[in-house]
Enzyme design. Sequence first.
Site, PDB file in Angstrom:
ATOM      1  CG  LEU A  25      32.069  15.361   7.128  1.00 50.76           C
ATOM      2  CD1 LEU A  25      32.926  16.065   8.076  1.00 50.76           C
ATOM      3  CD2 LEU A  25      32.387  16.088   5.777  1.00 50.76           C
ATOM      4  N   GLY A  26      30.176  12.191   9.322  1.00 52.86           N
ATOM      5  CA  GLY A  26      28.671  11.897   9.594  1.00 52.86           C
ATOM      6  C   GLY A  26      28.079  13.144  10.468  1.00 52.86           C
ATOM      7  NE  ARG A  73      32.249   2.244  19.924  1.00 49.78           N
ATOM      8  CZ  ARG A  73      31.694   3.348  20.323  1.00 49.78           C
ATOM      9  NH1 ARG A  73      32.064   4.401  20.676  1.00 49.78           N
ATOM     10  NH2 ARG A  73      30.388   3.095  20.692  1.00 49.78           N
ATOM     11  CD  GLU A  78      36.594   2.609  25.528  1.00 49.22           C
ATOM     12  OE1 GLU A  78      35.516   2.298  26.058  1.00 49.22           O
ATOM     13  OE2 GLU A  78      37.244   3.184  24.570  1.00 49.22           O
ATOM     14  CG  HIS A 117      34.110   5.746  26.078  1.00 47.61           C
ATOM     15  ND1 HIS A 117      34.013   4.485  25.477  1.00 47.61           N
ATOM     16  CD2 HIS A 117      33.157   6.443  25.296  1.00 47.61           C
ATOM     17  CE1 HIS A 117      33.039   4.671  24.493  1.00 47.61           C
ATOM     18  NE2 HIS A 117      32.547   5.650  24.287  1.00 47.61           N
TER      19      HIS A 117
HETATM   20  P1  NAP Z   1      27.401   8.535  11.495  1.00 42.53           P
HETATM   21  O1  NAP Z   1      26.761   9.658  11.233  1.00 42.53           O
HETATM   22  O2  NAP Z   1      26.962   7.122  11.115  1.00 42.53           O
HETATM   23  O3  NAP Z   1      28.691   8.735  10.700  1.00 42.53           O
HETATM   24  C1  NAP Z   1      29.954   7.817  10.367  1.00 42.53           C
HETATM   25  C2  NAP Z   1      30.706   8.696   9.413  1.00 42.53           C
HETATM   26  O4  NAP Z   1      31.956   7.475   9.155  1.00 42.53           O
HETATM   27  C3  NAP Z   1      30.396   8.692   8.044  1.00 42.53           C
HETATM   28  O5  NAP Z   1      30.766   9.946   7.513  1.00 42.53           O
HETATM   29  C4  NAP Z   1      30.592   7.531   7.085  1.00 42.53           C
HETATM   30  O6  NAP Z   1      30.753   7.754   5.759  1.00 42.53           O
HETATM   31  C5  NAP Z   1      31.914   7.391   7.872  1.00 42.53           C
HETATM   32  N1  NAP Z   1      32.535   5.936   7.629  1.00 42.53           N
HETATM   33  C6  NAP Z   1      31.883   4.710   8.079  1.00 42.53           C
HETATM   34  N2  NAP Z   1      32.535   3.498   7.505  1.00 42.53           N
HETATM   35  C7  NAP Z   1      33.594   4.139   6.991  1.00 42.53           C
HETATM   36  C8  NAP Z   1      34.791   3.351   6.255  1.00 42.53           C
HETATM   37  N3  NAP Z   1      34.972   2.008   6.528  1.00 42.53           N
HETATM   38  N4  NAP Z   1      35.644   4.139   5.795  1.00 42.53           N
HETATM   39  C9  NAP Z   1      35.747   5.712   5.861  1.00 42.53           C
HETATM   40  N5  NAP Z   1      34.594   6.133   6.587  1.00 42.53           N
HETATM   41  C10 NAP Z   1      33.468   5.480   7.187  1.00 42.53           C
HETATM   42  O7  NAP Z   1      27.941   8.389  13.043  1.00 42.53           O
HETATM   43  P2  NAP Z   1      28.147   9.474  14.070  1.00 42.53           P
HETATM   44  O8  NAP Z   1      26.710   9.614  14.667  1.00 42.53           O
HETATM   45  O9  NAP Z   1      28.956  10.657  13.467  1.00 42.53           O
HETATM   46  O10 NAP Z   1      28.847   8.709  15.173  1.00 42.53           O
HETATM   47  C11 NAP Z   1      30.321   7.985  14.652  1.00 42.53           C
HETATM   48  C12 NAP Z   1      30.767   7.206  15.488  1.00 42.53           C
HETATM   49  O11 NAP Z   1      31.478   8.008  16.682  1.00 42.53           O
HETATM   50  C13 NAP Z   1      30.053   6.194  16.202  1.00 42.53           C
HETATM   51  O12 NAP Z   1      29.639   4.912  15.351  1.00 42.53           O
HETATM   52  C14 NAP Z   1      30.706   5.824  17.571  1.00 42.53           C
HETATM   53  O13 NAP Z   1      31.568   4.738  17.143  1.00 42.53           O
HETATM   54  C15 NAP Z   1      31.413   6.976  17.942  1.00 42.53           C
HETATM   55  N6  NAP Z   1      31.086   7.737  19.286  1.00 42.53           N
HETATM   56  C16 NAP Z   1      31.834   7.836  20.150  1.00 42.53           C
HETATM   57  C17 NAP Z   1      31.596   8.504  21.187  1.00 42.53           C
HETATM   58  C18 NAP Z   1      32.326   8.661  22.396  1.00 42.53           C
HETATM   59  O14 NAP Z   1      31.870   8.759  23.681  1.00 42.53           O
HETATM   60  N7  NAP Z   1      33.564   8.832  22.188  1.00 42.53           N
HETATM   61  C19 NAP Z   1      30.393   8.895  21.260  1.00 42.53           C
HETATM   62  C20 NAP Z   1      29.379   9.057  19.959  1.00 42.53           C
HETATM   63  C21 NAP Z   1      29.904   8.270  19.189  1.00 42.53           C
HETATM   64  P3  NAP Z   1      30.854   6.994   4.638  1.00 42.53           P
HETATM   65  O15 NAP Z   1      29.352   5.766   5.155  1.00 42.53           O
HETATM   66  O16 NAP Z   1      30.218   7.598   3.358  1.00 42.53           O
HETATM   67  O17 NAP Z   1      31.853   6.196   4.589  1.00 42.53           O
HETATM   68  C1  8YV Z   2      28.698   6.246  25.152  1.00 34.35           C
HETATM   69  C2  8YV Z   2      29.384   6.114  22.520  1.00 34.35           C
HETATM   70  O1  8YV Z   2      29.860   6.646  26.084  1.00 34.35           O
HETATM   71  O2  8YV Z   2      27.547   6.626  21.601  1.00 34.35           O
HETATM   72  C3  8YV Z   2      28.196   6.101  21.820  1.00 34.35           C
HETATM   73  O3  8YV Z   2      28.719   5.431  20.598  1.00 34.35           O
HETATM   74  O4  8YV Z   2      30.482   5.699  22.548  1.00 34.35           O
HETATM   75  C4  8YV Z   2      29.095   7.039  23.915  1.00 34.35           C
HETATM   76  O5  8YV Z   2      28.298   7.979  23.988  1.00 34.35           O
HETATM   77  C5  8YV Z   2      28.653   4.773  25.257  1.00 34.35           C
HETATM   78  O6  8YV Z   2      27.935   4.173  24.060  1.00 34.35           O
HETATM   79  C6  8YV Z   2      27.703   4.367  26.325  1.00 34.35           C
HETATM   80  O7  8YV Z   2      28.330   3.216  27.124  1.00 34.35           O
END
Ligand code: NAP
Ligand code: 8YV
Length: 322
Positions: A152-153, A232, A261, A279
């Site tokens: 819940l970030g 991820r 991937e 993705h």
């Molecule tokens: P963020 O603001 O840093 O939020 C991360 C959240 O995960 C926080 O609520 C954190 O809370 C929780 N967390 C971290 N480690 C944990 C653990 N071991 N157990 C339980 N909770 C945990 O990050 P964000 O900007 O929301 O992005 C999150 C992730 O989404 C990125 O790191 C990336 O891998 C993924 N993402 C994917 C895509 C895509 O294209 N599919 C795009 C963007 C991002 P606590 O620290 O309190 O545990």
């Molecule tokens: C991108 C992502 O697709 O921001 C991330 O963590 O997974 C995606 O927004 C990726 O990083 C680009 O390769």
Amino acid sequence: MSSSLPCILVPGKINERVLQRLPDTFEIVRLERADPDLVTADMVDVRGIAVSGRVPAGLMDALPGLEIIANFGVGYDGVDVKHAASKGIVVTNTPDVLTEEVADTAVGLLINTLRQLPQAEQWLRQGRWARDGAFALSPLSLRGRTVGLYGLGRIGLAIAKRLEAFGVSVAYHTRSPRDGLTYAYYPTLEGLAAAVDTLVVIVPGTEATRKTVNAGVLSALGSNGVLINVGRGSTVDEAALVAALQNGVIAGAGLDVFDNEPHVPDALLALPNVSLLPHVASASVVTRNAMADLVVDNLKAWFSTGKALTPVPETPFTQRAG
Ligand code: NAP
Ligand code: 8YV
């Protein structure tokens, strides 16, 4: 490499806008991939890396002048950040600029998974509506669901806010509860999974999250359960997920990310009760441009002010004077 501009290495492919903007301020060198064996003696001047993908420790070690790694993406699991921190190299990522886009996609993927909208469109496109009649009713619905957010970030909260508007209950699991929220908090992932019927994964890919969505968690989610992963692929035990989907342990899954991937296991492709995306959660032109700008702006800020705009928490460094 003799120009007076700071030299930036771009290993592998990266968004075109990064490549268009960098040459204003930097000298650019390219490598086919992030492989230290490809580094040549004249790259001794490299001071920064712009990357979409991996930066292993060996590549950092092969570049003695490296100060900063600007990662295209908020998730930086491809960068050996521990090694960077140990060498005083700052790592930057692209938070915030993609939050709303990724949250939109997560909700879209959730609805696609529940209501089978991609399959319904295929039914129409294949002429089956006219030939065979109405598309079958979807066994699953968003109505009446309780959604658990694993993470819940920035993005998790944006997903939660959208889900509130859809009139479904929201709960979450993180390592520490967030202040000022009324969503139910569960101190364990399995506890959350047992309390909800829909689990949305939006945690970073770290050692601590690796394969934490395992057979036990899926079993706790239950036979009406749906798993959505926009975090991820490494966070989910894919073999356990396939087995759970095949055996009715859970009802369905929507996945934007995978463990290896761009390879997606055949067993997942063969399942009718999954919705799969390559993705694409942040993949609109507007959002990818904003990410590209933040990559370049981090490098510019570092070399002009000595401070990066969005360093990751593990590398809160400023540039050494002199
Ligand atoms: P963020 O603001 O840093 O939020 C991360 C959240 O995960 C926080 O609520 C954190 O809370 C929780 N967390 C971290 N480690 C944990 C653990 N071991 N157990 C339980 N909770 C945990 O990050 P964000 O900007 O929301 O992005 C999150 C992730 O989404 C990125 O790191 C990336 O891998 C993924 N993402 C994917 C895509 C895509 O294209 N599919 C795009 C963007 C991002 P606590 O620290 O309190 O545990
Ligand atoms: C991108 C992502 O697709 O921001 C991330 O963590 O997974 C995606 O927004 C990726 O990083 C680009 O390769």
